[in-house]
Design an enzyme around this catalytic site. Structure first.
Site, mmCIF file in Angstrom:
data_model
loop_
_atom_site.group_PDB
_atom_site.id
_atom_site.type_symbol
_atom_site.label_atom_id
_atom_site.label_comp_id
_atom_site.label_asym_id
_atom_site.label_seq_id
_atom_site.Cartn_x
_atom_site.Cartn_y
_atom_site.Cartn_z
ATOM 1 N N SER A 144 -6.299 1.958 -0.001
ATOM 2 C CA SER A 144 -6.178 1.748 -1.445
ATOM 3 C C SER A 144 -7.563 1.510 -2.034
ATOM 4 O O SER A 144 -8.339 0.706 -1.503
ATOM 5 C CB SER A 144 -5.271 0.540 -1.688
ATOM 6 O OG SER A 144 -5.126 0.300 -3.054
ATOM 7 N N ALA A 145 -7.874 2.187 -3.143
ATOM 8 C CA ALA A 145 -9.243 2.167 -3.686
ATOM 9 C C ALA A 145 -9.678 0.790 -4.192
ATOM 10 O O ALA A 145 -10.850 0.441 -4.109
ATOM 11 C CB ALA A 145 -9.360 3.193 -4.824
ATOM 12 N N CYS A 154 5.033 -16.367 -0.679
ATOM 13 C CA CYS A 154 5.126 -14.905 -0.652
ATOM 14 C C CYS A 154 4.970 -14.380 -2.057
ATOM 15 O O CYS A 154 4.357 -13.382 -2.324
ATOM 16 C CB CYS A 154 6.467 -14.451 -0.112
ATOM 17 S SG CYS A 154 6.753 -15.053 1.525
HETATM 18 N N1 PLP Z 1 -1.055 -3.281 2.405
HETATM 19 C C1 PLP Z 1 -1.926 -4.295 2.511
HETATM 20 C C2 PLP Z 1 -2.298 -4.792 3.881
HETATM 21 C C3 PLP Z 1 -2.447 -4.897 1.376
HETATM 22 O O1 PLP Z 1 -3.286 -5.923 1.487
HETATM 23 C C4 PLP Z 1 -2.069 -4.395 0.090
HETATM 24 C C5 PLP Z 1 -2.574 -5.012 -1.152
HETATM 25 O O2 PLP Z 1 -2.569 -6.211 -1.339
HETATM 26 C C6 PLP Z 1 -1.180 -3.320 0.038
HETATM 27 C C7 PLP Z 1 -0.700 -2.789 1.218
HETATM 28 C C8 PLP Z 1 -0.738 -2.748 -1.270
HETATM 29 O O3 PLP Z 1 -1.763 -1.991 -1.881
HETATM 30 P P1 PLP Z 1 -1.712 -1.691 -3.448
HETATM 31 O O4 PLP Z 1 -2.029 -2.969 -4.139
HETATM 32 O O5 PLP Z 1 -2.770 -0.635 -3.667
HETATM 33 O O6 PLP Z 1 -0.339 -1.181 -3.742
#
Ligand code: PLP
Length: 390
Positions: free
Chosen positions: A201-202, A327
């Site tokens: 993710s950017a 959470c």
């Molecule tokens: N997976 C992990 C390990 C993350 O830390 C995050 C973001 O907090 C995500 C997925 C989700 O990414 P995005 O915020 O780009 O949807």
């Protein structure tokens, strides 16, 4: 004088780098074509998207055609699990993941469970590590996907992904890793890691929010989860987010240039921070692995302190960090990650994630170390439990 502001929540998100922003800007106002259009406006946009695809592919050792741009890490994780599960449902209905995944993975697994898949959640040890032997034992003839994250978003622990990938490869099972916290911070190579799919993710590496990627190894069977146009080789329809994708490419290019040096500087500051917290504040514990962890992560349980109160008190002093204990703001359940590594509910509730970044300086750490011990002391003095323990 205005209050100092210290941002220690880079694992939540990072600021967009000015060079990234500069690269993106023309694609909002001048080169605004639709990357699917045939005319020259479209061609310019398409060329920019394909350059970004080359940049990110090169950075992780992939081929450009193996990169699917998405709307973020969450979508990449959903596409990986649901897309492959849908393509392979006739072959088997068993998925193996870990107990410490991000909700984008665990909730996708929960959804697939309702669709008739069986999910195995591998436990982790006290440091948050999956044991590859547990994985071997969990695999059945029905197993179609293994998804184990690269680095944990709460405690920073880096999993033995290459070893896990080797096991998956030997059994011919599709292996996905969520590398959202890793890309741009630690080197990643899809071949060395033996992964078939990788999410990123950017906005975690000084790029824009709302842009992600899923690497899908050539030959992997995957169905789209959105239906529409033919963008991204029919795997992810919707008009491409050209400025976002260009920004992702630029962020990756910058990371490639500076990651090694920045990582050293950031981990140096992080280590100093952990050392001083341990020295100046008693009854603290570092969560996660002492070495196998992201360079910017310090997750610390501070006994007899309630995490949310600490976050709010620090925020009033200009310091931004995050709690691993809830959470979501609506839930008072302690973090599933901290419980999985064996934290008690009390310890989990007093856990704080500090995540450093490019802008973090020695002066920032000085400032935090001037403030934090006093805030902890004040909160502990209000804690009935602390009083009884003294
Ligand atoms: N997976 C992990 C390990 C993350 O830390 C995050 C973001 O907090 C995500 C997925 C989700 O990414 P995005 O915020 O780009 O949807």
């Amino acid at each position: 004088m205005s209050m100092r502001r210290v941002y220690l929540d880079h694992a939540a998100t990072t600021p967009v780098d000015r060079q990234v922003l500069a690269a993106m800007l023309p694609y909002f106002t001048e080169e605004y074509g639709n990357a699917a259009s045939l005319h020259s406006f479209g061609q310019a946009a398409r060329q920019a998207v394909e350059e970004a695809r080359q940049q990110v592919a090169l950075f992780i050792g992939a081929r450009a055609e193996e990169i699917i741009f998405t709307g973020g890490g969450t979508e990449s994780d959903n596409l990986a699990l649901k897309g492959v599960a849908s393509a392979l449902a006739a072959k088997g209905r068993h998925i193996i993941t870990s107990a410490v995944e991000h909700h984008a993975i665990s909730e996708s697994c929960g959804f697939l469970e309702k669709e008739g898949f069986r999910i195995t959640y591998l436990p982790v040890d006290q440091y948050g590590l999956v044991d590859p032997d547990d994985l071997k034992k969990a695999i059945t003839d029905e197993t179609v996907i293994i998804s184990i994250m690269h680095a944990n978003n709460e405690i920073g622990t880096i999993q033995p992904v290459a070893e896990i990938g080797r096991i998956a490869k030997d059994r011919g099972i599709c292996f996905h890793t969520d590398a959202v916290q890793t890309l741009g911070h630690v080197p990643l190579n899809v071949n060395e890691l033996n992964v078939d799919m990788l999410s990123a993710s950017a906005h975690k590496l000084y790029g824009p929010k709302g842009v992600g990627l899923l690497y899908v190894r050539k030959g992997t069977r995957i169905n789209p989860i959105l239906h529409g146009g033919e963008q991204e080789r029919k795997r992810r329809p919707s008009t491409q987010n050209v400025p976002g994708i260009v920004g992702f490419g630029k962020a990756v290019q910058l990371a490639a240039e500076r990651m090694a040096q920045d990582g050293k500087a950031i981990s140096g500051l992080r280590n100093r921070f952990i050392r001083e917290v341990m020295e100046k504040i008693g009854d603290c514990r570092l969560n996660g692995h002492p070495e196998l962890r992201l360079p910017n992560n310090a997750n610390i349980s501070i006994e007899y302190v309630e995490g949310e109160s600490l976050i709010l008190s620090l925020d009033m002093e200009g310091i931004a960090c995050s709690t691993g204990s809830a959470c979501s703001s609506a839930s008072l359940e302690p973090s599933h990650v901290l419980l999985a590594i064996g934290c008690s509910h009390e310890m989990a509730h007093g856990s704080i994630r500090f995540s450093l970044g490019l802008s973090t300086s020695d002066e920032d750490i000085d400032y935090v170390m001037n403030i934090l011990p006093g805030v902890v002391k004040r909160l502990r003095n209000m804690s009935p439990l602390y009083k009884t323990m003294q």
